[in-house]
Write a protein that holds these residues in place. Structure first.
Motif, PDB file in Angstrom:
ATOM      1  N   ARG A 132      -2.773  41.410  -3.635  1.00 33.94           N
ATOM      2  CA  ARG A 132      -1.606  40.817  -2.958  1.00 33.94           C
ATOM      3  C   ARG A 132      -0.316  41.477  -3.437  1.00 33.94           C
ATOM      4  N   THR A 133      -0.208  41.697  -4.735  1.00 34.82           N
ATOM      5  CA  THR A 133       1.010  42.283  -5.303  1.00 34.82           C
ATOM      6  C   THR A 133       1.245  43.693  -4.764  1.00 34.82           C
ATOM      7  N   ILE A 134       0.204  44.508  -4.730  1.00 38.14           N
ATOM      8  CA  ILE A 134       0.363  45.872  -4.203  1.00 38.14           C
ATOM      9  C   ILE A 134       0.729  45.819  -2.722  1.00 38.14           C
ATOM     10  N   ALA A 135       0.058  44.958  -1.967  1.00 44.89           N
ATOM     11  CA  ALA A 135       0.315  44.846  -0.526  1.00 44.89           C
ATOM     12  C   ALA A 135       1.742  44.380  -0.253  1.00 44.89           C
ATOM     13  N   ARG A 136       2.298  43.622  -1.154  1.00 40.75           N
ATOM     14  CA  ARG A 136       3.678  43.152  -0.996  1.00 40.75           C
ATOM     15  C   ARG A 136       4.648  44.332  -0.960  1.00 40.75           C
ATOM     16  N   HIS A 137       4.268  45.437  -1.582  1.00 44.48           N
ATOM     17  CA  HIS A 137       5.133  46.625  -1.634  1.00 44.48           C
ATOM     18  C   HIS A 137       4.723  47.678  -0.606  1.00 44.48           C
ATOM     19  N   ASP A 138       3.416  47.833  -0.380  1.00 39.34           N
ATOM     20  CA  ASP A 138       2.959  48.781   0.641  1.00 39.34           C
ATOM     21  C   ASP A 138       1.484  48.517   0.948  1.00 39.34           C
ATOM     22  N   LEU A 139       1.227  48.079   2.166  1.00 34.31           N
ATOM     23  CA  LEU A 139      -0.147  47.778   2.562  1.00 34.31           C
ATOM     24  C   LEU A 139      -1.027  49.024   2.580  1.00 34.31           C
ATOM     25  N   THR A 140      -0.466  50.146   2.975  1.00 31.24           N
ATOM     26  CA  THR A 140      -1.265  51.368   3.019  1.00 31.24           C
ATOM     27  C   THR A 140      -1.795  51.716   1.637  1.00 31.24           C
ATOM     28  N   ALA A 141      -0.939  51.671   0.633  1.00 33.07           N
ATOM     29  CA  ALA A 141      -1.368  51.984  -0.730  1.00 33.07           C
ATOM     30  C   ALA A 141      -2.386  50.968  -1.230  1.00 33.07           C
ATOM     31  N   ALA A 142      -2.166  49.698  -0.892  1.00 31.66           N
ATOM     32  CA  ALA A 142      -3.094  48.646  -1.324  1.00 31.66           C
ATOM     33  C   ALA A 142      -4.477  48.866  -0.732  1.00 31.66           C
ATOM     34  N   ILE A 143      -4.526  49.170   0.554  1.00 35.07           N
ATOM     35  CA  ILE A 143      -5.806  49.366   1.236  1.00 35.07           C
ATOM     36  C   ILE A 143      -6.496  50.629   0.724  1.00 35.07           C
TER      37      ILE A 143
END
Length: 535
Positions: free
Chosen positions: A73-84
């Motif tokens: 969730r924390t990574i996706a809060r900044h950039d979904l592409t990087a999180a995925i």
């Protein structure tokens, strides 16, 4: 590269907020050029994020599935592409956590913590969610197994050094006709595999969405994960964990959308007033916030249930994955209405971050089974859910365990819950708990949910057995069940503080979605007023 320390979600959030690879203009440029976020992924490795993909018993940091949800969730809060792009390694490894022997799991865990990228190759061109129809074969040979066939589209199929492959090992078309293999590319003979070109996508444009094809690729016997023929069972159990993790992407997306929208409505003036002071904006933002809280309540409960109510995860994971991305898609659309033209422009506001996250999030509902797949999973469990409701079966110790968290024990995962759903089956007790302490408006909402749940289970009981081609009525019942579970999740979360505006607003939203009763919308206004960030 070996991570030195394991960073907490809170510290990770602070680190990403000032990190160069996550600067909004950098993220926007990578999106425009459809470039993989290499620097962002490298930074996540350096911060020790891969530690969270490995259970503590195998040398990692994760002792509670909710921790992993919060990291994603924390990574996706900044950039979904990087999180995925980054979190895909957990998906690639999870079958080993579920079925692999401890020694093997520890070895894989050490490799992941050192930066190894793992991909999960399940789907095939033309078959989609129908995993049983997969045609990629693994044929026994003197040196192990020979792989032939193609998997597509697969996240990180090209970048990953290791791929967990679901392959047909028997001509039998049934569920026992497939097995899993952990394939190390660098151990394959030259020319025995090739990666397929990156597919251009509407969202997550920089992600490695590609594929892999095998042509006589021989893997050793020890590449087999679990028992021969158990591949599909292992995958279905693993999905109970990955679906909740994927729903964490939705929480991060709605966090980001709300942050961008809140900043805009606080700063933007219209008719001589800030937008947030206009009644319809105040109401809309309250509804958006209530939707985010409902999704959060369901996903976090499901994350903790992985350790405390493990045998019921087939229910919680299906609801979390069906409800959260759908609800967040709607909330993001509502944010777009408040942002107006800035929701579509790529440079005018926040480097176009909103239009990117809106596009990126659309894929989340498809990951690890789309909404219909997850609702169908619920439909197949209707008889057990009805029986559990009527017998008032509750795992009281498990419900208490949800409050403190516990490490998941994959060995206790079941394809179908034998006891129904302890959370929904607790609704009579949860409603009774708030009846004497909550404001009358909240009591009325809770009572309506309970009455609706009773009627719902009667309708579920009257429904004829549903097969693969379940009818429209069954899917509607599954949707309504999601909302009853959501109500139980928010009551479980705030039953000790029934006067909080979060409980009134979330119940109002749920009752409105269940239908048949129009709650007082002023609850959404009060929620906006109570938000501390508005002060």
């Amino acid at each position: 590269m070996s991570a030195v320390t394991t960073i907490s979600p809170g510290l990770l959030d602070a680190a990403l907020a000032t990190a160069e690879p996550f600067r909004p203009d950098r993220v926007a440029e990578l999106d425009r050029t459809e470039t993989f976020p290499t620097d962002a992924v490298r930074l996540l490795d350096e911060l020790g994020v891969p530690d969270w993909y490995v259970p503590a018993r195998f040398g990692g940091a994760s002792t509670d599935h909710t921790q992993l949800v919060e990291v994603v969730r924390t990574i996706a809060r900044h950039d979904l592409t990087a999180a995925i792009a980054h979190a895909k390694t957990y998906l690639g490894a999870v079958c080993v956590w579920v079925a692999g022997d401890p020694e093997r799991a520890e070895r894989l865990g050490a490799r992941i913590r050192a930066g190894a990228v793992v991909s999960w190759a399940l789907t095939e061109r033309g078959h989609g969610s129908d995993l049983v129809a997969g045609e990629l074969t693994a044929t026994e040979c003197p040196d192990g197994y020979r792989l032939d066939g193609e998997k597509w589209p697969i996240n990180n199929a090209t970048r990953a050094g290791t791929v967990c492959v679901l392959a047909r090992t028997s001509a039998d078309a049934g569920a026992r006709g497939h097995s899993l293999f952990l394939v190390d590319k660098d151990r394959l003979a030259p020319g025995s595999y090739r990666t397929l070109p990156k597919a251009r996508t509407h969202g997550i444009r920089g992600a490695d969405i590609s594929g892999i094809a095998f042509d006589g690729a021989v893997v050793p016997p020890e590449a087999l994960v679990g028992r021969p023929g158990a591949g599909l069972e292992i995958v279905l159990k693993a999905l109970q964990l990955t679906r909740v993790m994927a729903a964490g992407l939705s929480l991060g997306a709605v966090d980001h959308a709300r942050e961008l929208t809140l900043r805009f409505v606080r700063e933007r003036e219209l008719y001589g007033r800030r937008l947030i002071e206009l009644p319809h904006v105040r109401r809309s933002f309250g509804e958006i916030s209530a939707a985010a809280l409902v999704a959060e309540s369901v996903v976090l409960f499901a994350g903790r249930a992985a350790g405390a109510l493990t045998g019921e995860m087939s229910v919680y994971s299906a609801v979390a994955k069906a409800l959260a991305p759908t609800l967040v898609d709607e909330a993001i659309a509502r944010c777009g209405e408040l942002l107006g033209a800035r929701a579509f422009l790529t440079t005018v506001y926040a480097d176009g971050a909103f239009q990117k996250l809106e596009r990126d999030h659309r894929i989340v509902g498809i990951f690890d089974g789309n909404t219909f797949v997850n609702r169908h999973s619920l439909i197949t469990q209707f008889p057990r859910l009805v029986a559990g409701w009527r017998q008032q079966v509750r795992d009281v110790a498990g419900l208490r365990g949800v409050e403190v968290g516990a490490p998941p024990d994959p060995g206790r995962l079941e394809l179908f819950s034998r006891t129904g759903c302890s959370l929904v089956q607790s609704l009579p007790f949860l409603v009774e708990q708030v009846r004497t302490t909550a404001p009358e408006s909240v009591v009325r909402l809770a009572a309506y949910v309970l009455d609706s749940a009773e009627r719902l289970h009667d309708e579920m009981a009257a429904l004829p057995p549903q097969g693969v081609t379940a009818g429209v009525e069954a899917f509607d019942l599954a949707r309504r069940y999601e909302w009853c579970l959501a109500a139980a999740a928010v009551l479980h979360r705030w039953s000790a503080e029934p006067a909080r505006p979060e409980l009134a607003a979330t119940l109002a939203l749920i009752v409105d979605r269940i239908g048949g009763h129009r709650p007082d919308p002023a609850a959404f206004d009060r929620l906006t007023d109570d938000l501390k960030e508005l002060s």
